[in-house]
Design a protein around this motif. Structure first.
Motif, PDB file in Angstrom:
ATOM      1  N   VAL A  99     -29.305 -14.171 -53.695  1.00 57.86           N
ATOM      2  CA  VAL A  99     -28.378 -15.232 -53.291  1.00 57.86           C
ATOM      3  C   VAL A  99     -27.112 -14.576 -52.747  1.00 57.86           C
ATOM      4  O   VAL A  99     -26.498 -13.751 -53.422  1.00 57.86           O
ATOM      5  CB  VAL A  99     -28.022 -16.166 -54.461  1.00 57.86           C
ATOM      6  N   VAL A 100     -26.776 -14.932 -51.505  1.00 58.74           N
ATOM      7  CA  VAL A 100     -25.543 -14.437 -50.886  1.00 58.74           C
ATOM      8  C   VAL A 100     -24.556 -15.594 -50.883  1.00 58.74           C
ATOM      9  O   VAL A 100     -24.854 -16.661 -50.346  1.00 58.74           O
ATOM     10  CB  VAL A 100     -25.815 -13.953 -49.450  1.00 58.74           C
ATOM     11  N   VAL A 101     -23.405 -15.421 -51.515  1.00 56.45           N
ATOM     12  CA  VAL A 101     -22.414 -16.496 -51.623  1.00 56.45           C
ATOM     13  C   VAL A 101     -21.226 -16.148 -50.732  1.00 56.45           C
ATOM     14  O   VAL A 101     -20.686 -15.044 -50.814  1.00 56.45           O
ATOM     15  CB  VAL A 101     -21.927 -16.666 -53.076  1.00 56.45           C
ATOM     16  N   ILE A 102     -20.831 -17.090 -49.875  1.00 60.12           N
ATOM     17  CA  ILE A 102     -19.673 -16.864 -49.001  1.00 60.12           C
ATOM     18  C   ILE A 102     -18.547 -17.821 -49.381  1.00 60.12           C
ATOM     19  O   ILE A 102     -18.763 -18.815 -50.073  1.00 60.12           O
ATOM     20  CB  ILE A 102     -20.046 -17.033 -47.516  1.00 60.12           C
ATOM     21  N   ASN A 103     -17.359 -17.508 -48.937  1.00 64.52           N
ATOM     22  CA  ASN A 103     -16.159 -18.322 -49.178  1.00 64.52           C
ATOM     23  C   ASN A 103     -15.859 -18.507 -50.657  1.00 64.52           C
ATOM     24  O   ASN A 103     -15.505 -19.613 -51.093  1.00 64.52           O
ATOM     25  CB  ASN A 103     -16.290 -19.702 -48.510  1.00 64.52           C
ATOM     26  N   THR A 104     -16.001 -17.440 -51.436  1.00 64.05           N
ATOM     27  CA  THR A 104     -15.682 -17.580 -52.865  1.00 64.05           C
ATOM     28  C   THR A 104     -14.176 -17.744 -53.083  1.00 64.05           C
ATOM     29  O   THR A 104     -13.748 -18.165 -54.153  1.00 64.05           O
ATOM     30  CB  THR A 104     -16.164 -16.367 -53.684  1.00 64.05           C
ATOM     31  N   LYS A 105     -13.376 -17.396 -52.062  1.00 66.02           N
ATOM     32  CA  LYS A 105     -11.932 -17.584 -52.223  1.00 66.02           C
ATOM     33  C   LYS A 105     -11.559 -19.064 -52.210  1.00 66.02           C
ATOM     34  O   LYS A 105     -10.489 -19.448 -52.676  1.00 66.02           O
ATOM     35  CB  LYS A 105     -11.161 -16.835 -51.134  1.00 66.02           C
ATOM     36  N   ASP A 106     -12.486 -19.927 -51.713  1.00 71.68           N
ATOM     37  CA  ASP A 106     -12.180 -21.360 -51.605  1.00 71.68           C
ATOM     38  C   ASP A 106     -12.826 -22.194 -52.695  1.00 71.68           C
ATOM     39  O   ASP A 106     -13.011 -23.393 -52.523  1.00 71.68           O
ATOM     40  CB  ASP A 106     -12.655 -21.867 -50.239  1.00 71.68           C
ATOM     41  N   ILE A 107     -13.201 -21.577 -53.798  1.00 70.62           N
ATOM     42  CA  ILE A 107     -13.826 -22.365 -54.878  1.00 70.62           C
ATOM     43  C   ILE A 107     -12.797 -23.315 -55.469  1.00 70.62           C
ATOM     44  O   ILE A 107     -11.596 -23.070 -55.404  1.00 70.62           O
ATOM     45  CB  ILE A 107     -14.407 -21.484 -56.006  1.00 70.62           C
ATOM     46  N   ALA A 108     -13.288 -24.417 -56.039  1.00 75.11           N
ATOM     47  CA  ALA A 108     -12.405 -25.450 -56.593  1.00 75.11           C
ATOM     48  C   ALA A 108     -12.730 -25.641 -58.059  1.00 75.11           C
ATOM     49  O   ALA A 108     -13.802 -26.102 -58.413  1.00 75.11           O
ATOM     50  CB  ALA A 108     -12.638 -26.756 -55.832  1.00 75.11           C
ATOM     51  N   LEU A 109     -11.787 -25.265 -58.932  1.00 78.43           N
ATOM     52  CA  LEU A 109     -11.981 -25.478 -60.365  1.00 78.43           C
ATOM     53  C   LEU A 109     -11.468 -26.861 -60.731  1.00 78.43           C
ATOM     54  O   LEU A 109     -10.470 -27.320 -60.178  1.00 78.43           O
ATOM     55  CB  LEU A 109     -11.223 -24.415 -61.165  1.00 78.43           C
ATOM     56  N   PRO A 110     -12.131 -27.510 -61.675  1.00 79.39           N
ATOM     57  CA  PRO A 110     -11.718 -28.882 -61.989  1.00 79.39           C
ATOM     58  C   PRO A 110     -10.449 -28.918 -62.851  1.00 79.39           C
ATOM     59  O   PRO A 110     -10.104 -27.958 -63.533  1.00 79.39           O
ATOM     60  CB  PRO A 110     -12.913 -29.434 -62.768  1.00 79.39           C
TER      61      PRO A 110
END
Lengths: 148, 182, 204
Positions: B60-71
């Protein structure tokens, strides 16, 4: 003086002992160390091993059912239908396929499995349980002819 | 006696057990929910041939991890513990601090936890590739064959709407000309 | 020292299942009789060799019989099968009849070892529609797409969002067909375009 009746006082151990011990040691043939050769040590390990076997016989069945369930869930998710929906609607259609058969179909007969999911979706459509389900489009490629 | 298998059977084996590469866009996604889905793919639970003993997990290649949204208030109040091993080396870092230091770590830790406590976990984590932004090395890009579906809709910001769209959007009423909007 | 080989092995059926369907081929390739010329334990084997062996060899032309006289060694017979499997039976103190019967037993076996069968059925063609592979249910346009692809990655909601619902209502009522200015109500000072009162039942 010859004491002839003294011999009768000697306690004779039964003839079964050898064979009973041999039965236990045979079960312990693949153990490590003295546990395979010495009876009084082997009997403990063998009893534990038999307990493990009895417990394992039940667990094996449960683990197998769980694996089938996981496999069917995986196949369902690929075809965009949730697992509980599939099982409930197949039951409603009187399609009494076991989890084992469904898992085998999912692997060896994928197109048949897809048809089963479509039947389940069509049955779900015929009496949708929620407003959300009612708004979904009917499944493609299913000709019910009013039989569902 | 083990006979060598035919060419057809060998190709069939490769086709069934081939390891796929999935791409996941983590923009605006909850890392903890996505981690469960990613862990599922790393274990191979999305395949009907799944078995815990056979290694059927995918990459699994995950991109844009800088834009994750924590609740909710997780950015501030979720703390990560670390101990260096030396005396007095324990530390608690909040999620926003960790994100500032390394933008892939929050998702990495979430997936690590979601993988469970088995010995297969490290194997699964080896197959996870995290990138803070869009840029992926060309070698990984060539392997990717499919997307993993996102779990949350990505909201469209006002500046992303074109002028035409804003103009043509139906309005129930119009503000008066000299009305001041804050 | 490992005694794991003594634990009951398990496996799948690998026998030559189509053996009797056309021609029947006896699976016993060769049989070795190892005995001692002088010791008492091989007496039965020696008697068998003197009396019944040649008949046995004539009755089984496909099997090769080897005799191995070895001094001061135990008596046994080793059967080798067409699939390469070997089976041993110790023949110490056997009678001639016993040797004959055990030889028949070896001859009638298939080469498959006696183990716990995990499945009591076997098929060379388990799948008719083709075994599942990761691309069975995937659309073929993925072969020619460049990633990242937004449509494939997007979350697909089951219900339309509030915005979309409003747009749908607007389309039905006819909001979108008129220009923006016509839709304004009389909250503005601009009194030129006072639209008629809204009638939701009007369909265009």
């Amino acid at each position: 003086m010859v004491f002839l009746s003294f011999v009768n006082c000697m306690r004779v151990k039964g003839p079964d002992k050898f064979w009973k011990r041999r039965q236990i040691l045979k079960l312990a043939a693949h153990f490590y160390g003295r546990k395979r050769n010495c009876y009084s040590i082997a009997i403990r390990s063998v009893q534990k091993a038999l307990q493990h076997a009895a417990y394992g016989r039940k667990v094996k069945k449960l683990e197998r059912i769980n694996l089938w369930k996981e496999r069917i869930t995986a196949a369902c998710e690929e075809l965009n239908i949730p697992y509980p929906l599939l099982m409930e609607n197949l039951a409603r259609c009187d399609i009494a396929l076991s989890k084992k058969t469904l898992a085998d179909l999912a692997i060896w007969e994928p197109r048949t499995f897809k048809c089963l999911t479509q039947i389940a979706a069509a049955k779900n459509q015929s009496y949708p349980p929620t407003v959300k389900a009612a708004l979904q489009p009917p499944p493609e490629g299913v000709i019910t002819r009013g039989m569902l | 006696m083990n006979r060598p298998i035919s060419t057809y059977k060998r190709v069939q084996q490769w086709a069934v057990f081939g390891r796929l590469w999935f791409l996941f866009d983590a923009k605006w996604q909850n890392p903890f929910d996505s981690a469960e889905k990613i862990a599922k793919y790393l274990a191979g639970k999305h395949k009907p041939i799944y078995h815990p003993l056979s290694d059927v997990g995918d990459h699994v290649v995950v991109i844009n991890t800088k834009d994750i949204a924590l609740p909710n208030k997780e950015w501030r109040y979720r703390m990560y513990y670390h101990h260096t091993g030396f005396a007095g080396g324990s530390s608690w870092t909040s999620a926003w601090e960790l994100h500032n230091k390394d933008q892939t770590k929050v998702l990495w830790k979430a997936v690590y936890k979601a993988c469970g406590g088995s010995l297969l976990r490290h194997n699964m984590m080896e197959r996870l590739h995290l990138f803070p932004d869009d840029k992926i090395p060309q070698e990984l890009m060539e392997n990717i064959s499919d997307h993993m579906k996102q779990l949350r809709p990505v909201p469209k910001a006002l500046h992303e709407y074109t002028e035409e769209e804003i103009k043509n959007f139906p309005k129930v009423f119009e503000w008066p000309e000299d009305y001041v909007l804050n | 020292m490992s005694h794991r080989h003594l634990f009951l092995q398990s496996g799948f059926i690998k026998t030559n299942l189509q053996n009797g369907v056309g021609r029947f081929v006896n699976q016993l390739q060769r049989i070795n009789l190892i005995f001692c010329k002088s010791s008492g334990s091989s007496k039965g084997v020696r008697e068998f060799i003197e009396t019944d062996l040649v008949d046995f060899a004539r009755a089984n032309p496909g099997t090769v019989v080897y005799l191995k006289p070895r001094r001061h060694r135990g008596t046994y017979m080793c059967a080798e099968y067409l699939n390469g499997h070997k089976d041993y039976i110790t023949c110490n103190n056997f009678t001639r009849d016993e040797v004959r019967k055990w030889l028949e037993y070896m001859k009638n076996k298939s080469g498959f070892p006696i183990i716990r069968l995990r499945k009591h059925w076997h098929t060379d063609h388990p799948s008719i529609q083709g075994i599942w592979n990761p691309f069975t249910h995937k659309p073929s346009y993925l072969n020619v797409t460049t990633f990242p692809e937004k449509e494939r990655s997007e979350y697909q909601p089951l219900m339309p969002s509030a915005t979309e619902q409003l747009l749908q209502i607007a389309e039905q009522v006819g909001f979108l067909d008129n220009s923006n200015t016509n839709n304004t109500t009389t909250t503005t000072r601009n009194t030129e375009n006072i639209p008629p009162p809204l009638n939701m039942s009007d369909e265009k």
